[in-house]
Design an enzyme around this catalytic site. Structure first.
Site, PDB file in Angstrom:
ATOM      1  N   HIS A 276     155.626   8.357 -20.379  1.00 29.72           N
ATOM      2  CA  HIS A 276     156.090   7.074 -20.905  1.00 29.72           C
ATOM      3  C   HIS A 276     155.151   6.611 -22.015  1.00 29.72           C
ATOM      4  O   HIS A 276     154.080   7.200 -22.215  1.00 29.72           O
ATOM      5  CB  HIS A 276     156.176   6.023 -19.796  1.00 29.72           C
ATOM      6  CG  HIS A 276     154.892   5.764 -19.070  1.00 29.72           C
ATOM      7  ND1 HIS A 276     153.830   5.089 -19.632  1.00 29.72           N
ATOM      8  CD2 HIS A 276     154.473   6.110 -17.834  1.00 29.72           C
ATOM      9  CE1 HIS A 276     152.850   5.018 -18.767  1.00 29.72           C
ATOM     10  NE2 HIS A 276     153.198   5.649 -17.665  1.00 29.72           N
TER      11      HIS A 276
HETATM   12  P1  TYD Z   1     153.605   4.532 -13.479  1.00 33.80           P
HETATM   13  O1  TYD Z   1     152.849   3.743 -14.492  1.00 33.80           O
HETATM   14  O2  TYD Z   1     154.979   4.994 -13.852  1.00 33.80           O
HETATM   15  O3  TYD Z   1     152.740   5.785 -13.016  1.00 33.80           O
HETATM   16  P2  TYD Z   1     152.315   7.110 -13.798  1.00 33.80           P
HETATM   17  O4  TYD Z   1     152.429   6.861 -15.244  1.00 33.80           O
HETATM   18  O5  TYD Z   1     150.923   7.366 -13.351  1.00 33.80           O
HETATM   19  O6  TYD Z   1     153.175   8.221 -13.355  1.00 33.80           O
HETATM   20  O7  TYD Z   1     153.638   3.688 -12.134  1.00 33.80           O
HETATM   21  C1  TYD Z   1     154.140   4.248 -10.926  1.00 33.80           C
HETATM   22  C2  TYD Z   1     154.632   3.101 -10.059  1.00 33.80           C
HETATM   23  O8  TYD Z   1     153.543   2.225  -9.745  1.00 33.80           O
HETATM   24  C3  TYD Z   1     155.688   2.251 -10.747  1.00 33.80           C
HETATM   25  O9  TYD Z   1     156.655   1.906  -9.758  1.00 33.80           O
HETATM   26  C4  TYD Z   1     154.965   1.011 -11.171  1.00 33.80           C
HETATM   27  C5  TYD Z   1     153.826   0.893 -10.172  1.00 33.80           C
HETATM   28  N1  TYD Z   1     152.613   0.317 -10.768  1.00 33.80           N
HETATM   29  C6  TYD Z   1     152.232  -0.971 -10.432  1.00 33.80           C
HETATM   30  O10 TYD Z   1     152.890  -1.654  -9.624  1.00 33.80           O
HETATM   31  N2  TYD Z   1     151.097  -1.504 -10.983  1.00 33.80           N
HETATM   32  C7  TYD Z   1     150.337  -0.808 -11.864  1.00 33.80           C
HETATM   33  O11 TYD Z   1     149.309  -1.315 -12.367  1.00 33.80           O
HETATM   34  C8  TYD Z   1     150.759   0.521 -12.239  1.00 33.80           C
HETATM   35  C9  TYD Z   1     149.973   1.343 -13.214  1.00 33.80           C
HETATM   36  C10 TYD Z   1     151.900   1.033 -11.658  1.00 33.80           C
END
Ligand code: TYD
Length: 159
Positions: free
Chosen positions: A73
């Site tokens: 992303h």
């Molecule tokens: P995401 O940022 O998509 O993770 P990655 O990029 O590491 O694969 O986040 C995964 C899940 O966690 C998503 O449902 C959002 C949640 N999340 C939070 O609630 N707070 C946060 O600070 C972060 C980074 C993610």
């Protein structure tokens, strides 16, 4: 006719990827100071010396399974600094016109990820810990999770 649109998008994505320049990442790598003595090692970063933004959120990735990927992303406004606190992993960065993969394996190196940069993290070693310092609180509306949407937004932003 409608069924040709996904095919056209996929071909366009391949053409775009082939045209990508290598991203210059030297300015993105932040050397972190360390204090080492007989008791062990201490490493720090503080605003504005090593950090270009004030931290509003901290999170970390750990227990990432073999072969698993994270990220995939971009963020519209968020800036982040990523550190391999333990172990190692690769970070693909893509700003829409250039891309590069950085191997992070030292807690003495921070990787600055600016806004509007697509990132994918992969090849986590067992026990790897990815620490992330973020400029903003969590906001799902700041994410761009579709690569084609990201390319379109990045091109708009660069015009
Ligand atoms: P995401 O940022 O998509 O993770 P990655 O990029 O590491 O694969 O986040 C995964 C899940 O966690 C998503 O449902 C959002 C949640 N999340 C939070 O609630 N707070 C946060 O600070 C972060 C980074 C993610």
């Amino acid at each position: 006719m409608l069924s040709l649109i996904p095919l056209y998008s996929a071909i366009q994505l391949c053409v775009d990827n082939l045209a990508m320049k290598p991203m210059n990442t030297t300015e993105l790598l932040i050397d972190l100071p360390g204090v080492i003595d007989s008791r062990g090692e201490l490493c720090f970063l503080q605003y504005p010396d090593q950090l270009p933004f004030q931290v509003n959120r901290v999170y970390y990735l750990y227990n990432v399974g073999t072969g698993m990927q994270r990220g995939a992303h971009a963020h519209r406004e968020l800036q982040q600094v990523m550190i391999a606190l333990n172990g190692a992993f690769d970070v693909l960065l893509d700003d829409g016109t250039s891309r590069n993969t950085i191997h992070l394996d030292s807690c003495y190196t921070g990787l600055l990820i600016n806004k509007m940069v697509w990132r994918e993290m992969a090849n986590f070693t067992p026990g790897a810990i990815c620490l992330v310092l973020a400029s903003m609180r969590y906001d799902e509306s700041d994410y761009i999770r579709n690569y084609n949407d990201f390319l379109a937004a990045a091109r708009d932003a660069q015009q």
